[in-house]
Scaffold this motif. Structure first.
Motif, PDB file in Angstrom:
ATOM      1  N   LEU A   1       7.165  -1.762  -8.149  1.00  0.00           N
ATOM      2  CA  LEU A   1       7.570  -2.306  -6.847  1.00  0.00           C
ATOM      3  C   LEU A   1       6.370  -2.866  -6.090  1.00  0.00           C
ATOM      4  CD1 LEU A   1      10.144   0.384  -5.724  1.00  0.00           C
ATOM      5  CD2 LEU A   1      10.622  -1.938  -6.510  1.00  0.00           C
ATOM      6  N   ALA A   2       5.225  -2.208  -6.198  1.00  0.00           N
ATOM      7  CA  ALA A   2       4.011  -2.716  -5.555  1.00  0.00           C
ATOM      8  C   ALA A   2       3.616  -4.059  -6.154  1.00  0.00           C
ATOM      9  CB  ALA A   2       2.868  -1.714  -5.695  1.00  0.00           C
ATOM     10  N   ALA A   3       3.712  -4.184  -7.467  1.00  0.00           N
ATOM     11  CA  ALA A   3       3.383  -5.452  -8.122  1.00  0.00           C
ATOM     12  C   ALA A   3       4.343  -6.548  -7.682  1.00  0.00           C
ATOM     13  CB  ALA A   3       3.422  -5.281  -9.640  1.00  0.00           C
TER      14      ALA A   3
ATOM     15  N   MET B   1       0.823  -1.183   0.000  1.00  0.00           N
ATOM     16  CA  MET B   1       0.000   0.000   0.000  1.00  0.00           C
ATOM     17  C   MET B   1       0.874   1.255   0.000  1.00  0.00           C
ATOM     18  SD  MET B   1      -3.122   0.164  -0.251  1.00  0.00           S
ATOM     19  CE  MET B   1      -4.537   1.093   0.004  1.00  0.00           C
ATOM     20  N   PHE B   2       2.018   1.153   0.661  1.00  0.00           N
ATOM     21  CA  PHE B   2       2.939   2.273   0.710  1.00  0.00           C
ATOM     22  C   PHE B   2       3.409   2.648  -0.696  1.00  0.00           C
ATOM     23  CE2 PHE B   2       7.402   3.660   0.843  1.00  0.00           C
ATOM     24  CZ  PHE B   2       7.249   4.856   1.509  1.00  0.00           C
ATOM     25  N   PHE B   3       3.798   1.630  -1.468  1.00  0.00           N
ATOM     26  CA  PHE B   3       4.278   1.885  -2.822  1.00  0.00           C
ATOM     27  C   PHE B   3       3.199   2.516  -3.696  1.00  0.00           C
ATOM     28  CE2 PHE B   3       7.306  -1.698  -1.866  1.00  0.00           C
ATOM     29  CZ  PHE B   3       8.423  -0.888  -1.792  1.00  0.00           C
ATOM     30  N   LEU B   4       1.964   2.093  -3.516  1.00  0.00           N
ATOM     31  CA  LEU B   4       0.877   2.687  -4.303  1.00  0.00           C
ATOM     32  C   LEU B   4       0.680   4.154  -3.942  1.00  0.00           C
ATOM     33  CD1 LEU B   4      -1.856  -0.073  -4.473  1.00  0.00           C
ATOM     34  CD2 LEU B   4      -0.340   0.715  -6.260  1.00  0.00           C
ATOM     35  N   GLY B   5       0.742   4.470  -2.666  1.00  0.00           N
ATOM     36  CA  GLY B   5       0.592   5.859  -2.233  1.00  0.00           C
ATOM     37  C   GLY B   5       1.688   6.746  -2.790  1.00  0.00           C
TER      38      GLY B   5
END
Length: 80
Positions: A35-37, A1-5
């Protein structure tokens, strides 16, 4: 979730051409989405996601059991 934000914030800054992000390459701006993926693939492959879900269900189950015991008056006394 951090990477998406972080990805969404960088994407907005790049799109609106604000700050130093406006001069960055698009690959650098879109990197947090990649990175989120990768995080999701790793979490699913190692069982991290499933383990967290099972821990959450176990915690909820124990809370329900404790609540029912308390309602029935079976509260454990503290040991001396």
């Amino acid at each position: 979730m951090f990477f998406l934000g972080v990805g969404v914030v960088l994407l907005l800054l790049k799109y609106l051409e604000l700050g130093p992000v406006a001069a960055w390459n698009w690959y650098l701006v879109l990197a947090p989405f990649g990175l989120a993926a990768l995080w999701w693939v790793w979490a699913d492959h190692t069982g991290y996601t499933k383990r967290r879900a099972m821990e959450k269900m176990q915690k909820r189950k124990q809370e329900r059991i404790d609540k029912q015991k308390e309602a029935l008056g079976f509260v454990a006394r503290k040991r001396r």
